[in-house]
Design an enzyme around this catalytic site. Structure first.
Site, PDB file in Angstrom:
ATOM      1  N   LYS A 109       0.851  -1.187   0.000  1.00 23.19           N
ATOM      2  CA  LYS A 109       0.000   0.000   0.000  1.00 23.19           C
ATOM      3  C   LYS A 109       0.888   1.238   0.000  1.00 23.19           C
ATOM      4  CE  LYS A 109      -4.213   1.880   1.991  1.00 23.19           C
ATOM      5  NZ  LYS A 109      -3.808   3.267   1.731  1.00 23.19           N
ATOM      6  N   ILE A 110       0.688   2.092  -0.980  1.00 21.52           N
ATOM      7  CA  ILE A 110       1.509   3.286  -1.140  1.00 21.52           C
ATOM      8  C   ILE A 110       0.903   4.425  -0.325  1.00 21.52           C
ATOM      9  CG2 ILE A 110       2.538   4.878  -2.791  1.00 21.52           C
ATOM     10  CD1 ILE A 110       3.429   1.937  -3.054  1.00 21.52           C
TER      11      ILE A 110
END
Length: 287
Positions: free
Chosen positions: A25-26
Site C-alpha cells: 500500500k503506497i
C-alpha cells in the site's frame, strides 16, 4: 474523463488466499489519470481536478486514449515515502511555486489499474487481464511506475512491510471487476502503530476527543483529536464521568483533567508530533 474509483474494505489481519493478489500500500493520495485526445487530466478520488498540481506527471509516451488508477507519492531525502511531503505538494498554490516545488520535490505516480484504453471500457474485465493490458501498454518512466504484486504470500508480505515500517498491503481478488464503490474484493490491511493517550477534552460541536501525550519534558502536550472508532457504549461511559473532570473551556472545547486514558491505533507520528488518523481501541483507565 473521470471514472469513480474502486474503494477498499479493511481487515485487521493479513491472510493468504490463492484467489487474491497482494500489493504494497503506497502512502500517498489516490489519483485518476486521464489522457483523452492527447490531453492529460488528473483527478482526486473525489473528482476534484488537480492537473496543475503535478506538472511532472503530464508528459509520458502513451498516445492512445487511456484512464489509469494509481497513487501519487513523494519520497524524502532518505528515499522513504513521505505522506506529509505529497500533501505539501497537493496544497501548494500558484504556478511559479508549483513549478519550483516540482523541481525541488518531484512526485511519482504508482499505477495499479487501467480502466479505459483506446476507446474500450476495461472495468468489466477481470483484474488479472487488466494487469496484463496495463503491463503491455504503459511503460515505466522516471515519474510513472507500475506497481509490483505477488500472487501468494499475503502474510509474508505484510510481515516485510512491518519490518520496513511501511503503510500496509492491499489484497485484491484476481477475478474482480472494477466497480466505482467500496467492495470486499479489494481489502486493505494497515500497519498501525499503537499508543496510550490521555483524554484531555472534547469538542462542543461535532464529536471529537482531545488526545494528549507526555512530552520529553514530563509535561502533557496535545497530540490530536480522536474522531473514529468509538462505540456508542464507550461514548456513554465517557459522558458519565467527564462532568467530574472539567477544568475549563473555550469557544470550541471543554477541557478535562488528565485522568482518563485510552489506547489508540494510528498511521504514524507527524513531523509536528501529532497522531495521524487516530482510531479509538479501548479505555486504559477509568475514573
Amino acid at each position: 474523463m473521470f471514472l469513480e474509483p474502486m474503494l477498499l474494505e479493511q481487515k485487521d489481519q493479513p491472510f493468504d488466499d490463492s484467489r487474491f493478489i497482494y500489493e504494497p500500500k503506497i502512502d500517498g493520495h489516490r489519483l485518476i489519470l486521464s489522457k483523452i485526445s492527447g490531453k492529460t487530466t488528473l483527478y482526486t478520488r473525489h473528482n476534484n481536478e488537480c492537473t496543475a498540481q503535478y506538472p511532472e506527471l503530464l508528459e509520458w509516451p502513451v498516445e492512445k486514449d487511456i484512464v489509469l488508477d494509481g497513487e501519487v507519492y513523494c519520497v524524502d531525502q532518505d528515499g522513504q515515502i513521505d505522506f506529509e511531503l505529497v500533501m505539501s505538494r497537493f496544497q501548494t498554490k500558484g504556478t511559479e511555486r508549483i513549478v519550483a516545488a516540482a523541481k525541488r520535490q518531484p512526485v511519482g505516480l504508482m499505477v495499479f489499474d487501467i480502466l479505459h484504453y483506446d476507446g474500450q471500457d476495461l472495468r468489466g474485465v477481470p483484474l488479472m487481464q487488466r494487469k496484463e493490458i496495463l503491463d503491455s501498454v504503459v511503460p515505466d518512466t522516471p515519474s510513472i511506475h507500475k506497481i509490483q504484486f505477488l500472487e501468494k504470500g499475503g502474510t509474508a508480505l505484510f510481515d516485510a512491510i512491518k519490518q520496513q515500517d511501511l503503510e500496509g498491503i492491499v489484497c485484491k481478488r484476481k477475478d474482480s471487476r472494477y466497480i466505482g464503490k467500496r467492495s470486499a474484493d479489494w481489502i486493505k490491511v494497515i500497519n498501525y502503530q499503537y499508543a496510550d493517550v490521555y483524554l484531555t477534552g472534547y469538542r462542543k460541536s461535532e464529536f471529537g476527543w482531545l488526545a494528549s501525550v507526555m512530552g520529553t519534558d514530563g509535561q502533557l502536550r496535545p497530540a490530536g483529536v480522536i474522531e473514529l472508532g468509538v462505540p456508542p457504549v464507550h461514548k456513554q461511559a465517557f459522558r458519565g464521568v467527564c462532568g467530574q473532570l472539567v477544568s475549563g473551556e473555550d469557544k470550541n472545547f471543554v477541557y478535562l483533567e488528565p485522568r482518563l486514558q485510552a489506547t489508540v491505533k494510528f498511521r504514524n507520528w507527524t513531523k509536528s508530533g501529532m497522531l495521524r488518523s487516530p482510531v479509538f481501541v479501548d479505555f486504559v483507565l477509568a475514573v
